[in-house]
Design a protein around this motif. Structure first.
Motif, PDB file in Angstrom:
ATOM      1  N   THR A 118      15.455   2.548  -5.289  1.00 17.21           N
ATOM      2  CA  THR A 118      15.407   4.101  -5.345  1.00 17.21           C
ATOM      3  C   THR A 118      14.079   4.621  -5.383  1.00 17.21           C
ATOM      4  OG1 THR A 118      17.337   4.161  -6.965  1.00 17.21           O
ATOM      5  CG2 THR A 118      15.626   6.141  -6.809  1.00 17.21           C
ATOM      6  N   VAL A 119      13.515   5.059  -4.162  1.00 19.86           N
ATOM      7  CA  VAL A 119      12.182   5.511  -4.091  1.00 19.86           C
ATOM      8  C   VAL A 119      11.809   6.570  -4.959  1.00 19.86           C
ATOM      9  CG1 VAL A 119      10.280   6.391  -2.380  1.00 19.86           C
ATOM     10  CG2 VAL A 119      12.009   4.713  -1.570  1.00 19.86           C
ATOM     11  N   LEU A 120      10.990   6.554  -5.978  1.00 19.24           N
ATOM     12  CA  LEU A 120      10.793   7.767  -6.846  1.00 19.24           C
ATOM     13  C   LEU A 120       9.336   8.160  -6.864  1.00 19.24           C
ATOM     14  CD1 LEU A 120      12.375   9.345  -8.953  1.00 19.24           C
ATOM     15  CD2 LEU A 120      11.358   7.774 -10.669  1.00 19.24           C
ATOM     16  N   PRO A 121       9.098   8.920  -5.855  1.00 20.59           N
ATOM     17  CA  PRO A 121       7.587   9.595  -5.653  1.00 20.59           C
ATOM     18  C   PRO A 121       6.939   9.975  -7.198  1.00 20.59           C
ATOM     19  CG  PRO A 121       9.107  10.564  -4.146  1.00 20.59           C
ATOM     20  CD  PRO A 121       9.873  10.128  -5.069  1.00 20.59           C
ATOM     21  N   LYS A 122       5.765   9.646  -7.422  1.00 21.81           N
ATOM     22  CA  LYS A 122       5.167   9.954  -8.557  1.00 21.81           C
ATOM     23  C   LYS A 122       4.869  11.318  -8.911  1.00 21.81           C
ATOM     24  CE  LYS A 122       0.724   9.296  -5.828  1.00 21.81           C
ATOM     25  NZ  LYS A 122      -0.596   8.525  -5.721  1.00 21.81           N
ATOM     26  N   PHE A 123       5.135  12.057  -8.052  1.00 22.32           N
ATOM     27  CA  PHE A 123       5.097  13.523  -8.453  1.00 22.32           C
ATOM     28  C   PHE A 123       6.497  14.016  -9.044  1.00 22.32           C
ATOM     29  CE2 PHE A 123       5.557  13.458  -3.904  1.00 22.32           C
ATOM     30  CZ  PHE A 123       6.917  13.719  -3.788  1.00 22.32           C
ATOM     31  N   VAL A 124       7.471  13.118  -8.661  1.00 24.07           N
ATOM     32  CA  VAL A 124       8.862  13.491  -9.251  1.00 24.07           C
ATOM     33  C   VAL A 124       8.727  12.738 -10.587  1.00 24.07           C
ATOM     34  CG1 VAL A 124      11.383  13.090  -9.194  1.00 24.07           C
ATOM     35  CG2 VAL A 124      10.081  13.482  -7.105  1.00 24.07           C
ATOM     36  N   SER A 125       8.096  11.652 -10.852  1.00 28.83           N
ATOM     37  CA  SER A 125       7.992  10.940 -12.251  1.00 28.83           C
ATOM     38  C   SER A 125       6.984  11.758 -13.059  1.00 28.83           C
ATOM     39  CB  SER A 125       7.356   9.591 -11.954  1.00 28.83           C
ATOM     40  OG  SER A 125       8.141   8.659 -11.225  1.00 28.83           O
ATOM     41  N   PRO A 140       0.717  -1.304  -0.088  1.00 30.79           N
ATOM     42  CA  PRO A 140       0.024   0.035  -0.009  1.00 30.79           C
ATOM     43  C   PRO A 140       0.812   1.413   0.069  1.00 30.79           C
ATOM     44  CG  PRO A 140      -0.730  -1.591   1.697  1.00 30.79           C
ATOM     45  CD  PRO A 140       0.481  -1.952   1.221  1.00 30.79           C
ATOM     46  N   ASP A 141       1.965   1.428   0.773  1.00 32.60           N
ATOM     47  CA  ASP A 141       2.987   2.481   0.749  1.00 32.60           C
ATOM     48  C   ASP A 141       3.663   2.686  -0.646  1.00 32.60           C
ATOM     49  OD1 ASP A 141       2.388   2.864   3.445  1.00 32.60           O
ATOM     50  OD2 ASP A 141       3.857   1.503   4.158  1.00 32.60           O
ATOM     51  N   ILE A 142       3.963   1.650  -1.202  1.00 33.18           N
ATOM     52  CA  ILE A 142       4.654   1.642  -2.459  1.00 33.18           C
ATOM     53  C   ILE A 142       3.608   2.392  -3.501  1.00 33.18           C
ATOM     54  CG2 ILE A 142       5.563   0.358  -4.582  1.00 33.18           C
ATOM     55  CD1 ILE A 142       6.636  -1.491  -2.601  1.00 33.18           C
ATOM     56  N   ILE A 143       2.159   1.867  -3.652  1.00 35.97           N
ATOM     57  CA  ILE A 143       1.278   2.327  -4.474  1.00 35.97           C
ATOM     58  C   ILE A 143       1.067   3.840  -4.257  1.00 35.97           C
ATOM     59  CG2 ILE A 143      -1.073   2.129  -5.403  1.00 35.97           C
ATOM     60  CD1 ILE A 143      -0.652  -0.869  -4.855  1.00 35.97           C
ATOM     61  N   SER A 144       0.725   4.029  -3.055  1.00 36.20           N
ATOM     62  CA  SER A 144       0.303   5.438  -2.473  1.00 36.20           C
ATOM     63  C   SER A 144       1.283   6.480  -3.030  1.00 36.20           C
ATOM     64  CB  SER A 144       0.135   5.378  -0.801  1.00 36.20           C
ATOM     65  OG  SER A 144      -0.336   6.858  -0.647  1.00 36.20           O
ATOM     66  N   LEU A 145       2.624   6.051  -2.520  1.00 35.83           N
ATOM     67  CA  LEU A 145       3.727   7.372  -2.700  1.00 35.83           C
ATOM     68  C   LEU A 145       4.086   7.059  -4.174  1.00 35.83           C
ATOM     69  CD1 LEU A 145       5.746   9.400  -1.431  1.00 35.83           C
ATOM     70  CD2 LEU A 145       6.995   7.492  -0.910  1.00 35.83           C
ATOM     71  N   GLU A 146       4.522   5.918  -4.709  1.00 38.60           N
ATOM     72  CA  GLU A 146       5.380   6.126  -6.033  1.00 38.60           C
ATOM     73  C   GLU A 146       4.173   5.540  -7.202  1.00 38.60           C
ATOM     74  OE1 GLU A 146       9.239   4.215  -5.780  1.00 38.60           O
ATOM     75  OE2 GLU A 146       8.359   3.224  -4.025  1.00 38.60           O
ATOM     76  N   GLY A 147       3.045   5.155  -6.756  1.00 39.79           N
ATOM     77  CA  GLY A 147       2.125   4.865  -7.942  1.00 39.79           C
ATOM     78  C   GLY A 147       1.988   3.335  -8.350  1.00 39.79           C
ATOM     79  N   TRP A 148       1.245   3.004  -9.270  1.00 37.19           N
ATOM     80  CA  TRP A 148       1.277   1.517  -9.814  1.00 37.19           C
ATOM     81  C   TRP A 148       2.164   1.496 -10.633  1.00 37.19           C
ATOM     82  CZ3 TRP A 148      -1.900  -2.134  -8.127  1.00 37.19           C
ATOM     83  CH2 TRP A 148      -3.145  -1.794  -7.363  1.00 37.19           C
ATOM     84  N   ARG A 149       2.720   2.336 -11.474  1.00 35.26           N
ATOM     85  CA  ARG A 149       3.819   1.962 -12.427  1.00 35.26           C
ATOM     86  C   ARG A 149       5.039   1.498 -11.595  1.00 35.26           C
ATOM     87  NH1 ARG A 149       3.386   6.759 -17.178  1.00 35.26           N
ATOM     88  NH2 ARG A 149       1.255   5.975 -17.900  1.00 35.26           N
ATOM     89  N   SER A 150       5.283   2.029 -10.542  1.00 35.35           N
ATOM     90  CA  SER A 150       6.405   1.501  -9.762  1.00 35.35           C
ATOM     91  C   SER A 150       6.859  -0.004  -9.491  1.00 35.35           C
ATOM     92  CB  SER A 150       6.497   2.310  -8.360  1.00 35.35           C
ATOM     93  OG  SER A 150       5.584   1.685  -7.297  1.00 35.35           O
ATOM     94  N   LEU A 151       5.497  -0.628  -9.642  1.00 36.44           N
ATOM     95  CA  LEU A 151       5.640  -1.985  -9.399  1.00 36.44           C
ATOM     96  C   LEU A 151       6.483  -2.639 -10.775  1.00 36.44           C
ATOM     97  CD1 LEU A 151       2.208  -2.973  -8.541  1.00 36.44           C
ATOM     98  CD2 LEU A 151       4.042  -2.641  -7.130  1.00 36.44           C
ATOM     99  N   TRP A 152       6.553  -1.993 -11.821  1.00 39.66           N
ATOM    100  CA  TRP A 152       7.417  -2.384 -12.765  1.00 39.66           C
ATOM    101  C   TRP A 152       8.698  -1.475 -13.003  1.00 39.66           C
ATOM    102  CZ3 TRP A 152       2.496  -3.284 -12.663  1.00 39.66           C
ATOM    103  CH2 TRP A 152       1.838  -4.496 -12.925  1.00 39.66           C
ATOM    104  N   ARG A 153       9.367  -1.072 -12.005  1.00 39.46           N
ATOM    105  CA  ARG A 153      10.318  -0.233 -12.051  1.00 39.46           C
ATOM    106  C   ARG A 153      11.601  -1.080 -12.533  1.00 39.46           C
ATOM    107  NH1 ARG A 153      10.910   3.320  -7.437  1.00 39.46           N
ATOM    108  NH2 ARG A 153       9.323   4.544  -8.511  1.00 39.46           N
ATOM    109  N   GLY A 154      12.449  -0.452 -13.238  1.00 38.02           N
ATOM    110  CA  GLY A 154      13.583  -1.503 -13.375  1.00 38.02           C
ATOM    111  C   GLY A 154      13.319  -2.550 -14.569  1.00 38.02           C
ATOM    112  N   LEU A 155      12.225  -2.123 -15.394  1.00 35.38           N
ATOM    113  CA  LEU A 155      11.703  -3.049 -16.366  1.00 35.38           C
ATOM    114  C   LEU A 155      12.745  -3.514 -17.528  1.00 35.38           C
ATOM    115  CD1 LEU A 155       9.417  -5.198 -17.053  1.00 35.38           C
ATOM    116  CD2 LEU A 155       8.373  -3.238 -18.320  1.00 35.38           C
TER     117      LEU A 155
END
Length: 379
Positions: free
Chosen positions: A309-316, A216-231
């Protein structure tokens, strides 16, 4: 009756595959944990050894820390291995369609392995993110804020983005001092900065992965796309691994079959008619896994470091609006390697070769052993 028989055979192979993947993952998971800590904790001028990584995990989390995130990897491996071998079988069936001797060349095995690696990477990427952050947390000193949380006031926006997180008050005050030269028209600049997403830690840097490891923290802060970070490096890694693995395995399988066929009379016309021992096939799979692990290790390091690397969704979103260009050479941009990681790309390569080799040997050997025993009982 035939339909029931096919369903039973399919069920036997499914159970055997899931059990063998889980067993192989469990036996080699401590090696994977140490490898990840070495890859993530090493710097350009300060490499981390395997003994140092093991001592750190043991000191901070105990021996149980070596299995942090095991459930995520086991689940991801079951789906990932299914996608890899399933895609490979589909591709090889396409290549061998219409041939009299059911022959598969090494180049065709390599191409089928490349496609199979892409399928595996896409499916297993979210599970690998969760697994890796649990592993890093097991080797990190996580501060306990429970005793001081009531004394600190957390802004509603931060609480919404990252539940239970408390900013560093000391770093926040230091940031306010740095901004003291600006015109202060706000009655409570510290509170305003604390509510600003960039100031979650009080220093303008994102929170540590230790604070953003729950789904939940990952989705809230970094968004759903972060689940495929480093793809990007993940696809290159798994494609190279799959291509090298299946090519080496096909070469060894053909070599063993040719050697076995010399003493047979009459000589079989197709490779499927040449019996090979499960031990020989397992050893070939283990050697293929070690070679493929070594060939794809630098991309594995790039993926592991990107997941930390934690990349918040507003930075993305900012990067997307500003059309941010990836740093590095054209090859590094294509494969997802960060230029700062050039000197640490091969750290932990021995651990990955051992893990991939042992896991492949155990998975293939236990699969054949389970299938043979279940089929024998059924008869």
């Amino acid at each position: 009756m035939d339909e029931l028989l096919r369903n039973q055979i399919f069920g036997i192979h499914t159970i055997a595959a899931a059990g063998s993947v889980t067993l192989g993952t469990a036996l080699t998971y401590p090696l994977d944990t140490v490898k990840v800590i070495v890859q993530v904790g090493s710097g350009a001028g300060k490499p981390l050894t395997a003994n140092q990584a093991l001592d750190r995990v043991r000191y901070l989390s105990g021996y149980s820390g070596l299995y942090s995130g095991f459930g995520w990897l086991a689940l991801g491996r079951i789906f990932g291995f299914g996608a890899r071998f399933g895609t490979y079988e589909i591709m090889t069936a396409y290549f061998k369609d219409g041939r009299e001797y059911n022959y598969l060349s090494l180049s065709e095995a390599f191409r089928a392995g490349l496609v199979a690696g892409v399928a595996e990477s896409v499916i297993s990427s979210p599970f690998e993110l969760m697994k890796l952050r649990e592993q890093v947390t097991s080797a990190s000193r996580v501060p306990n804020y429970s005793s001081v949380r009531k004394k600190r006031v957390v802004a509603p926006l931060i609480e919404k983005l990252l539940h239970g997180y408390t900013p560093d008050k000391k770093a926040l005050n230091y940031s306010v001092d740095l901004l003291s030269t600006l015109t202060n028209k706000h009655s409570n600049m510290t509170g305003a900065l604390q509510a600003y997403p960039w100031m979650m830690t009080g220093s303008g840097t994102p929170p540590s992965v230790c604070n953003v490891r729950r789904l939940p923290d990952i989705i809230s802060l970094e968004g759903w796309r972060s689940l495929w970070r480093g793809l990007r490096p993940g696809i290159v890694r798994d494609s190279v691994y799959g291509g090298i693995f299946f090519t080496t395995w096909q070469f060894l399988h053909q070599a063993m079959a040719d050697w076995k066929a010399i003493g047979m009379n009459p000589v079989p016309s197709i490779y499927e008619d040449i019996p090979l021992s499960p031990l020989a096939v397992s050893l070939a799979a283990g050697l293929s896994g070690s070679v493929a692990g070594a060939a794809s290790h630098c991309f594995d390091t790039a993926k592991c470091r990107s997941l930390c690397t934690v990349l918040p969704k507003f930075v993305s979103l900012e990067r997307k609006l500003l059309k941010w260009k990836r740093p590095g050479t054209r090859f590094e941009r294509f494969t997802g390697i960060h230029p700062a990681d050039r000197k640490v790309l091969f750290n932990g390569i021995g651990l990955r070769m051992a893990r991939c080799g042992i896991a492949s040997f155990v998975v293939v050997g236990s699969y054949f052993l389970t299938v043979n025993s279940l089929v024998a009982k059924r008869k």
